[in-house]
Design a protein around this motif. Structure first.
Motif, mmCIF file in Angstrom:
data_model
loop_
_atom_site.group_PDB
_atom_site.id
_atom_site.type_symbol
_atom_site.label_atom_id
_atom_site.label_comp_id
_atom_site.label_asym_id
_atom_site.label_seq_id
_atom_site.Cartn_x
_atom_site.Cartn_y
_atom_site.Cartn_z
ATOM 1 N N PHE A 44 0.680 -1.065 -0.307
ATOM 2 C CA PHE A 44 -0.021 0.158 0.033
ATOM 3 C C PHE A 44 1.022 1.050 0.037
ATOM 4 C CE2 PHE A 44 -4.093 2.399 0.722
ATOM 5 C CZ PHE A 44 -4.826 1.530 0.604
ATOM 6 N N PHE A 45 1.405 1.870 -1.572
ATOM 7 C CA PHE A 45 2.323 2.598 -1.341
ATOM 8 C C PHE A 45 1.530 4.262 -1.583
ATOM 9 C CE2 PHE A 45 5.541 5.730 -3.392
ATOM 10 C CZ PHE A 45 6.186 5.059 -3.247
ATOM 11 N N PHE A 214 -1.920 -0.995 -4.220
ATOM 12 C CA PHE A 214 -2.189 -0.097 -3.821
ATOM 13 C C PHE A 214 -1.023 1.247 -4.726
ATOM 14 C CE2 PHE A 214 -5.908 -2.020 -2.973
ATOM 15 C CZ PHE A 214 -6.916 -0.996 -3.166
ATOM 16 N N LEU A 215 -1.299 2.037 -5.304
ATOM 17 C CA LEU A 215 -0.602 3.241 -5.111
ATOM 18 C C LEU A 215 -2.087 3.862 -4.720
ATOM 19 C CD1 LEU A 215 0.925 5.887 -6.095
ATOM 20 C CD2 LEU A 215 0.222 5.456 -8.412
ATOM 21 N N PHE A 216 -1.794 5.075 -3.102
ATOM 22 C CA PHE A 216 -3.508 5.664 -2.874
ATOM 23 C C PHE A 216 -2.324 7.117 -2.566
ATOM 24 C CE2 PHE A 216 -5.076 7.683 0.853
ATOM 25 C CZ PHE A 216 -6.630 7.417 0.629
ATOM 26 N N ILE A 217 -3.165 8.035 -3.204
ATOM 27 C CA ILE A 217 -3.250 9.838 -3.751
ATOM 28 C C ILE A 217 -3.756 10.314 -2.846
ATOM 29 C CG2 ILE A 217 -2.854 11.345 -5.451
ATOM 30 C CD1 ILE A 217 -2.843 9.421 -7.635
ATOM 31 N N VAL A 224 -2.527 8.152 5.378
ATOM 32 C CA VAL A 224 -1.698 7.575 5.006
ATOM 33 C C VAL A 224 -1.177 7.195 6.187
ATOM 34 C CG1 VAL A 224 0.296 7.813 3.621
ATOM 35 C CG2 VAL A 224 -0.607 9.186 3.011
ATOM 36 N N ALA A 225 -0.811 7.308 7.068
ATOM 37 C CA ALA A 225 -0.482 6.803 8.232
ATOM 38 C C ALA A 225 -1.514 5.525 9.043
ATOM 39 C CB ALA A 225 -0.255 7.786 9.525
ATOM 40 N N HIS A 226 -2.392 5.869 8.697
ATOM 41 C CA HIS A 226 -3.467 4.494 8.552
ATOM 42 C C HIS A 226 -2.920 3.595 7.759
ATOM 43 C CE1 HIS A 226 -7.043 3.110 10.764
ATOM 44 N NE2 HIS A 226 -7.290 3.234 9.762
ATOM 45 N N THR A 227 -2.745 4.038 6.992
ATOM 46 C CA THR A 227 -3.241 3.049 5.147
ATOM 47 C C THR A 227 -1.673 2.685 4.882
ATOM 48 O OG1 THR A 227 -3.488 4.342 3.697
ATOM 49 C CG2 THR A 227 -5.205 3.233 5.066
ATOM 50 N N CYS A 228 -0.906 3.114 4.809
ATOM 51 C CA CYS A 228 0.410 2.864 3.712
ATOM 52 C C CYS A 228 1.571 2.219 4.675
ATOM 53 C CB CYS A 228 1.166 3.972 3.395
ATOM 54 S SG CYS A 228 -0.601 4.899 2.042
ATOM 55 N N ASP A 229 2.239 1.405 3.712
ATOM 56 C CA ASP A 229 3.124 0.866 3.946
ATOM 57 C C ASP A 229 4.450 1.740 3.849
ATOM 58 O OD1 ASP A 229 2.029 -1.600 4.676
ATOM 59 O OD2 ASP A 229 2.339 -2.200 2.199
ATOM 60 N N TYR A 230 4.090 2.679 2.391
ATOM 61 C CA TYR A 230 5.755 3.211 2.388
ATOM 62 C C TYR A 230 4.871 4.223 2.175
ATOM 63 C CZ TYR A 230 8.336 -1.449 1.257
ATOM 64 O OH TYR A 230 8.333 -2.755 1.398
#
Length: 327
Positions: A44-45, A214-217, A224-230
Motif C-alpha cells: 500500500f504505497f 495500491f498507489l494511494f494518492i 496515509v499514516a493509517h493505511t500505507c506501508d511506504y
C-alpha cells in the motif's frame, strides 16, 4: 508481501505545452519532472503533497492516461512485463484489465442514469470478460458483497445513496475485473472523517484478500499514516523524500515533510498552534525555482539552496531524501 517491484518508474517526466494565446509567450508545464521510484508488489504505497504538486498526473501516467514525455514506466507481474510507453493496442487492452483507478469524487464518478448493477458490470461487459449475463451478474454480486453492498442496492440508482455508499460502488466497479494494481486518487477526500475510516479499512481488507498493489494518492498525511506501508512525498513535480511509513513519520529528513507532519491536527493541547507555517504559495510549474525547488518556502534555506540542486541520497535502508541539510 514480497519486495519484488510491481511498478518501476525510471526518470519519468510529463510535460505539457502551454500556448501563448493573444499575448504570446507560451512555455512548457513540467507536471512531473524526472521521477524515479519502485512500488513493491502487494504494498500500500502512499503518495502525498500539496494540490498542484503533480500527484494525480504521476498516477495517471502510470495508468497510461497521461502522456509520457521522457523516461520509462514498467509494469511487472507473474505473467507480463510491460513497458507502458510502448504498449500496442492488444497489450494496452490487457493492461487495462490489470490496472484500475478509483476516482476522488463519488458523486461525479457515477452515471445518474445507470443502476448500480449496470455501473459495476460496465467494465467487464466492455472488456468482454464474461460469456453470459448470468456470469456477469454472478461476478457483480460477488464483488458487491466484498464491498459491503446489499444485493437490493444493485437495482437502485446512485442518487439514492450516501457518499460512503457511492464510494463503495466506485470501488466495486474498479475491482470487478480483478485488477492487480489500483490507483486510489484522493478516494476519501470528499467524505466525512468517520466514513473515511470505514472506506480505508475496506481498502486494506480488499488489498489483503485480493492481493492488490495500491498507489494511494492523498494530501492528508494522517490518512496515509493509517493505511500505507511506504510513503513518497512530492513537491512541484518531484519526489523530495521516500521511506517506509513508520520511519517517515518518526524521523523525517526533508523540511517539506516536517512541515506537512506538523500540520496534522493533534488532540494534545500542548501541541496545538505548533504547526510549522510555510510562507508563500507553491511556485508555478511553468517557472520553477533554480537549485532546490523548495528553497523559496524553506525555513532553513541558505544561499547554496538557490543555486545547487540537492542530490537524491539514502539516509538509511529504504529512506531517501533530496536536501542539502537532511542530516
Amino acid at each position: 508481501m514480497t519486495l519484488q517491484s510491481h511498478i518501476q518508474v525510471n526518470r519519468l517526466s510529463v510535460h505539457y505545452g502551454v500556448g501563448g494565446g493573444l499575448l504570446g509567450g507560451g512555455g512548457v508545464l513540467k507536471a512531473v519532472d524526472d521521477i524515479s521510484l519502485e512500488i513493491p508488489r502487494g504494498s500500500f504505497f502512499g503518495l502525498v503533497g500539496e494540490s498542484g504538486s503533480g500527484k494525480t498526473t504521476l498516477g495517471r501516467a502510470i495508468l497510461k492516461a497521461a502522456p509520457i514525455s521522457e523516461g520509462e514506466v514498467r509494469y511487472v507481474d507473474e505473467e507480463v512485463d510491460y513497458d507502458i510507453g510502448r504498449l500496442g493496442k492488444r497489450e494496452l487492452k490487457d493492461y487495462r484489465k490489470r490496472t484500475q483507478l478509483i476516482f476522488q469524487d463519488p458523486y461525479a464518478a457515477l452515471s445518474p442514469r445507470m443502476t448500480v448493477r449496470d455501473i459495476i458490470a460496465e467494465p467487464i461487459e466492455v472488456m468482454k470478460l464474461t460469456k453470459s449475463r448470468a456470469e456477469t451478474d454472478e461476478r457483480v454480486r460477488e464483488i458487491a458483497a466484498r464491498c459491503r453492498l446489499n444485493l437490493e442496492h444493485l437495482r437502485r440508482f446512485p442518487h439514492a445513496f450516501s457518499g460512503g455508499q457511492r464510494q463503495r460502488i466506485s470501488i466495486a466497479r474498479a475491482l470487478v475485473c480483478q485488477p492487480k494494481f489500483l490507483v486510489a486518487d484522493e478516494s476519501v477526500a470528499a467524505l466525512d472523517v468517520s466514513i473515511q475510516a470505514d472506506i480505508l479499512n475496506l481498502l486494506k481488507s480488499l488489498q489483503k484478500d485480493m492481493d492488490i498493489t495500491f498507489l494511494f494518492i492523498s494530501h492528508d498525511l494522517s490518512v496515509v499514516a493509517h493505511t500505507c506501508d511506504y510513503v513518497a512525498v512530492m513537491y512541484l513535480g518531484a519526489i523530495v523524500e521516500m521511506a517506509p511509513s513508520r520511519e517517515l513519520f518518526t524521523a523525517p529528513k526533508h523540511p517539506y515533510t516536517k512541515a506537512l507532519l506538523s500540520a496534522i491536527p493533534s488532540l494534545d493541547p500542548d501541541d496545538r498552534g505548533t504547526a510549522q507555517k510555510l510562507e508563500g504559495e507553491i511556485p508555478s510549474p511553468l517557472n520553477k525555482p533554480s537549485g532546490c525547488r523548495f528553497h523559496t518556502r524553506c525555513p532553513i534555506a541558505t544561499a547554496r539552496c538557490s543555486v545547487e540542486t540537492p542530490q537524491w541520497e539514502a539516509h538509511s535502508p529504504g529512506h531517501f531524501a533530496a536536501c542539502h541539510f537532511a542530516e
